[in-house]
Design a protein around this motif. Sequence first.
Motif, PDB file in Angstrom:
ATOM      1  N   LEU A  63       0.873  -1.016   0.275  1.00 35.89           N
ATOM      2  CA  LEU A  63       0.315   0.003   0.065  1.00 35.89           C
ATOM      3  C   LEU A  63       0.938   1.105   0.183  1.00 35.89           C
ATOM      4  CD1 LEU A  63      -3.310  -1.144   2.720  1.00 35.89           C
ATOM      5  CD2 LEU A  63      -3.166  -0.118   0.502  1.00 35.89           C
ATOM      6  N   ASP A  64       2.114   1.173   0.675  1.00 34.44           N
ATOM      7  CA  ASP A  64       2.834   2.507   0.920  1.00 34.44           C
ATOM      8  C   ASP A  64       4.234   2.527  -0.544  1.00 34.44           C
ATOM      9  OD1 ASP A  64       4.610   0.472   0.986  1.00 34.44           O
ATOM     10  OD2 ASP A  64       4.730   0.575   2.642  1.00 34.44           O
ATOM     11  N   GLY A  65       3.789   1.541  -1.738  1.00 30.72           N
ATOM     12  CA  GLY A  65       4.709   1.581  -2.855  1.00 30.72           C
ATOM     13  C   GLY A  65       6.037   1.344  -2.783  1.00 30.72           C
ATOM     14  N   ALA A  66       6.317   0.566  -1.622  1.00 31.73           N
ATOM     15  CA  ALA A  66       7.827   0.702  -0.894  1.00 31.73           C
ATOM     16  C   ALA A  66       7.882  -1.123  -1.925  1.00 31.73           C
ATOM     17  CB  ALA A  66       8.188  -0.056   0.758  1.00 31.73           C
ATOM     18  N   THR A  67       7.060  -2.324  -1.797  1.00 30.77           N
ATOM     19  CA  THR A  67       7.019  -3.395  -2.271  1.00 30.77           C
ATOM     20  C   THR A  67       6.869  -3.435  -3.482  1.00 30.77           C
ATOM     21  OG1 THR A  67       7.350  -4.497   0.418  1.00 30.77           O
ATOM     22  CG2 THR A  67       6.966  -5.803  -2.351  1.00 30.77           C
ATOM     23  N   ASN A  68       7.431  -3.514  -4.537  1.00 31.02           N
ATOM     24  CA  ASN A  68       7.559  -3.895  -5.826  1.00 31.02           C
ATOM     25  C   ASN A  68       7.695  -5.377  -7.109  1.00 31.02           C
ATOM     26  OD1 ASN A  68       5.850  -1.262  -6.766  1.00 31.02           O
ATOM     27  ND2 ASN A  68       7.614  -0.944  -5.703  1.00 31.02           N
ATOM     28  N   ASN A  69       7.204  -6.598  -6.837  1.00 31.37           N
ATOM     29  CA  ASN A  69       7.300  -7.949  -6.850  1.00 31.37           C
ATOM     30  C   ASN A  69       7.516  -7.751  -8.298  1.00 31.37           C
ATOM     31  OD1 ASN A  69       9.902  -8.070  -4.856  1.00 31.37           O
ATOM     32  ND2 ASN A  69       8.190  -9.047  -3.856  1.00 31.37           N
ATOM     33  N   VAL A  70       7.638  -8.734  -9.078  1.00 28.37           N
ATOM     34  CA  VAL A  70       6.997  -9.197 -10.583  1.00 28.37           C
ATOM     35  C   VAL A  70       7.125 -10.662 -10.681  1.00 28.37           C
ATOM     36  CG1 VAL A  70       6.785  -9.013 -13.011  1.00 28.37           C
ATOM     37  CG2 VAL A  70       6.912  -7.276 -11.353  1.00 28.37           C
ATOM     38  N   TYR A  71       6.361 -11.204 -10.351  1.00 24.93           N
ATOM     39  CA  TYR A  71       6.001 -12.942 -10.263  1.00 24.93           C
ATOM     40  C   TYR A  71       5.897 -13.282 -12.259  1.00 24.93           C
ATOM     41  CZ  TYR A  71       6.679 -12.289  -5.718  1.00 24.93           C
ATOM     42  OH  TYR A  71       6.607 -12.091  -4.057  1.00 24.93           O
ATOM     43  N   ARG A  72       6.871 -13.637 -12.940  1.00 27.33           N
ATOM     44  CA  ARG A  72       6.065 -14.437 -13.941  1.00 27.33           C
ATOM     45  C   ARG A  72       5.630 -16.432 -14.260  1.00 27.33           C
ATOM     46  NH1 ARG A  72       9.808 -10.036 -14.014  1.00 27.33           N
ATOM     47  NH2 ARG A  72       9.154  -8.771 -15.440  1.00 27.33           N
ATOM     48  N   PHE A  73       4.835 -16.558 -15.169  1.00 28.22           N
ATOM     49  CA  PHE A  73       4.489 -18.109 -14.747  1.00 28.22           C
ATOM     50  C   PHE A  73       4.324 -18.702 -16.502  1.00 28.22           C
ATOM     51  CE2 PHE A  73       2.798 -15.738 -11.404  1.00 28.22           C
ATOM     52  CZ  PHE A  73       2.902 -16.785 -10.152  1.00 28.22           C
ATOM     53  N   TYR A 107      -5.708 -22.490 -12.986  1.00 25.97           N
ATOM     54  CA  TYR A 107      -4.467 -23.137 -13.642  1.00 25.97           C
ATOM     55  C   TYR A 107      -3.698 -22.325 -12.135  1.00 25.97           C
ATOM     56  CZ  TYR A 107      -3.816 -23.751 -18.376  1.00 25.97           C
ATOM     57  OH  TYR A 107      -4.321 -24.208 -19.569  1.00 25.97           O
ATOM     58  N   ARG A 108      -2.497 -22.871 -11.419  1.00 23.21           N
ATOM     59  CA  ARG A 108      -1.708 -22.814 -10.485  1.00 23.21           C
ATOM     60  C   ARG A 108      -0.409 -22.524 -10.243  1.00 23.21           C
ATOM     61  NH1 ARG A 108      -4.584 -27.044  -5.733  1.00 23.21           N
ATOM     62  NH2 ARG A 108      -3.955 -28.450  -7.203  1.00 23.21           N
ATOM     63  N   PRO A 109       0.590 -21.647  -9.285  1.00 18.98           N
ATOM     64  CA  PRO A 109       1.666 -22.438 -10.200  1.00 18.98           C
ATOM     65  C   PRO A 109       2.781 -23.779  -9.630  1.00 18.98           C
ATOM     66  CG  PRO A 109       1.520 -20.200  -8.487  1.00 18.98           C
ATOM     67  CD  PRO A 109       0.018 -21.120  -9.039  1.00 18.98           C
ATOM     68  N   THR A 110       3.380 -23.606  -9.429  1.00 17.27           N
ATOM     69  CA  THR A 110       3.702 -26.051  -9.019  1.00 17.27           C
ATOM     70  C   THR A 110       4.743 -25.724  -8.485  1.00 17.27           C
ATOM     71  OG1 THR A 110       5.546 -25.312 -11.101  1.00 17.27           O
ATOM     72  CG2 THR A 110       3.052 -26.270 -11.388  1.00 17.27           C
ATOM     73  N   PRO A 124       6.398 -22.482 -14.726  1.00 14.35           N
ATOM     74  CA  PRO A 124       4.909 -23.574 -14.979  1.00 14.35           C
ATOM     75  C   PRO A 124       4.348 -23.042 -14.182  1.00 14.35           C
ATOM     76  CG  PRO A 124       7.252 -24.653 -15.201  1.00 14.35           C
ATOM     77  CD  PRO A 124       7.927 -23.685 -14.107  1.00 14.35           C
ATOM     78  N   LEU A 125       3.487 -23.337 -14.557  1.00 22.35           N
ATOM     79  CA  LEU A 125       1.800 -23.732 -14.069  1.00 22.35           C
ATOM     80  C   LEU A 125       0.942 -24.535 -14.449  1.00 22.35           C
ATOM     81  CD1 LEU A 125      -0.021 -20.754 -14.938  1.00 22.35           C
ATOM     82  CD2 LEU A 125       1.128 -20.318 -12.802  1.00 22.35           C
ATOM     83  N   GLU A 126       0.422 -25.290 -13.068  1.00 23.01           N
ATOM     84  CA  GLU A 126      -0.294 -26.678 -13.520  1.00 23.01           C
ATOM     85  C   GLU A 126      -2.174 -26.541 -13.695  1.00 23.01           C
ATOM     86  OE1 GLU A 126       0.577 -29.118 -10.232  1.00 23.01           O
ATOM     87  OE2 GLU A 126      -0.058 -27.799  -8.817  1.00 23.01           O
ATOM     88  N   GLU A 127      -2.378 -27.447 -14.244  1.00 25.94           N
ATOM     89  CA  GLU A 127      -3.946 -27.264 -14.652  1.00 25.94           C
ATOM     90  C   GLU A 127      -4.636 -27.595 -13.143  1.00 25.94           C
ATOM     91  OE1 GLU A 127      -7.406 -29.118 -17.855  1.00 25.94           O
ATOM     92  OE2 GLU A 127      -5.374 -28.363 -18.364  1.00 25.94           O
ATOM     93  N   ILE A 128      -5.984 -26.788 -12.745  1.00 26.75           N
ATOM     94  CA  ILE A 128      -6.600 -27.523 -12.122  1.00 26.75           C
ATOM     95  C   ILE A 128      -7.977 -28.577 -12.476  1.00 26.75           C
ATOM     96  CG2 ILE A 128      -8.236 -27.152  -9.759  1.00 26.75           C
ATOM     97  CD1 ILE A 128      -6.434 -24.625  -8.894  1.00 26.75           C
ATOM     98  N   GLY A 129      -8.700 -28.110 -13.417  1.00 23.66           N
ATOM     99  CA  GLY A 129      -9.279 -27.961 -13.672  1.00 23.66           C
ATOM    100  C   GLY A 129     -10.810 -26.715 -14.850  1.00 23.66           C
ATOM    101  N   THR A 130     -11.508 -27.219 -15.526  1.00 23.95           N
ATOM    102  CA  THR A 130     -11.892 -27.374 -16.355  1.00 23.95           C
ATOM    103  C   THR A 130     -13.328 -26.721 -15.490  1.00 23.95           C
ATOM    104  OG1 THR A 130     -10.822 -27.495 -17.928  1.00 23.95           O
ATOM    105  CG2 THR A 130     -12.953 -26.365 -18.618  1.00 23.95           C
ATOM    106  N   LEU A 131     -13.692 -25.615 -15.952  1.00 24.23           N
ATOM    107  CA  LEU A 131     -15.242 -24.910 -15.351  1.00 24.23           C
ATOM    108  C   LEU A 131     -16.450 -25.733 -16.930  1.00 24.23           C
ATOM    109  CD1 LEU A 131     -14.961 -21.940 -13.480  1.00 24.23           C
ATOM    110  CD2 LEU A 131     -15.003 -24.206 -12.650  1.00 24.23           C
TER     111      LEU A 131
END
Length: 455
Positions: A63-73, A107-110, A124-131
């Motif tokens: 909220l204060d802008g101090a943390t800025n991380n980027v996670y890639r999948f 999908y969710r992270p492995t 990589p992501l892994e598939e949980i299922g399909t709606l």
Amino acid sequence: MDQTQLGIVELDDTCAIVNTITSPIDPSDPEDLAVDKDGTLWVADTGNNQWDRPNIALHEVSLDGATNNVYRFVYPDGAVHDTEALLLGPDGVPIFVTKDPGAPVLYRPTAGLDQALDKDNPLPLEEIGTLAIAQTETSGGPEILGDAVSTLMTGGAVSADGSRVVLRTYTDAYEWAVVDGDIGATLIGDTEPTITPLPDEPQGEAIMYTADGTFVTASEAIIDDATGAVISNAGLWTYEPAALPPPASDDDEAAPAREKSLIDTLGINGILWVIAGVGFIGAIIFAIGLRVILKARKARKALAASEANSASMDDFDNRDGRDDRYDDRRRDEDRYREHGHDDRFLDEDRFSGDRYDDDRYDDRDHSGYRDDRRPRDDRYDDPDYDDRRGNPVPRQYADSDDGLGGGRLFEKPGNQDQRGEPAPGYGPENGGNVYGEPPRRHEDGTGTVYGGGGR
């Protein structure tokens, strides 16, 4: 706001802007927002309208802008999706829900998020299922999308206590009571969601819970790309959710997890590959079937030709070894009666038994066949002729033959000719020779018994 950095606006209950948070990261296409239990903001940079992004990102901003991380999948098997919904539960594990029409994939992270910080090696992501999302009659959404507006997932949220989860389309909200704190298992399980219509939102793409469980939704502004004119302003709406069924008690037997259907397993991309594969296999089967048909037709033609050829040979017969070339209609005309062509003459009376039933002819041994290799044509059955059979007729001149048919060379001449008839005037007594021929003399009157000259 600077479009080259991430910006987040905080509003109060009257929708007045009370804070703006920025991050020095240039996002690609932010689509959804979530807040964890610590108040940290998570922005889903997952949009892919052009279907050309090889990976997606998740931005963590304090909220204060101090943390800025980027996670890639990255999606498994190189899959590509346009994803607009983010679910973040109390466990802190993000779940991405794609915008595939009628069959959104979860999908969710492995691994842990700390493994997704390397920009050159997305996690990589892994598939949980399909709606399975069916169309509804609720109005709203971009008209250009037609009936698909009610099947496209555009946003999601989890209640602060993690007991409820909601996903929305352009026209409706689908809410589940979370079972055993497992959001993924709840969504693909047997629990049916409760549907709350969200009618007439121009382009609804966000939803959240308030502290009392009310839905707050948001619609993007619609702007004409050609003129830049605002067609519809952005807006916020609140909805009282439809009543959820009572949660299952601890004494109730846990419902078994719903098995994945074929559509769940394949997804949209998999179904397209299946359709392509079926078409290819169908082409192969057609080619094989055509080849079999052509070969069968060729075999039938060859068999017909063989039968026709066999039928044409009925005009010839070789059953008894003879060359009966005319053993049918032409032979019946009796055009060939001699031995070696038509053997039917053996069955006729005039040729049965003795080969020639005629007193004038000799059948030798009464068998119907000649009894030597070079039979003579003894046409005259006369005692004066020698037929060379076992009992020859006596010769006119006894003893040995002189080779000329005239008896002994110096036998006393008689007065008969070779037929035994008298030959007056021609015998030796009249100056003739032993053959009953007139005398042959030289001019001097001398001669021999052969009419030669004297010595």
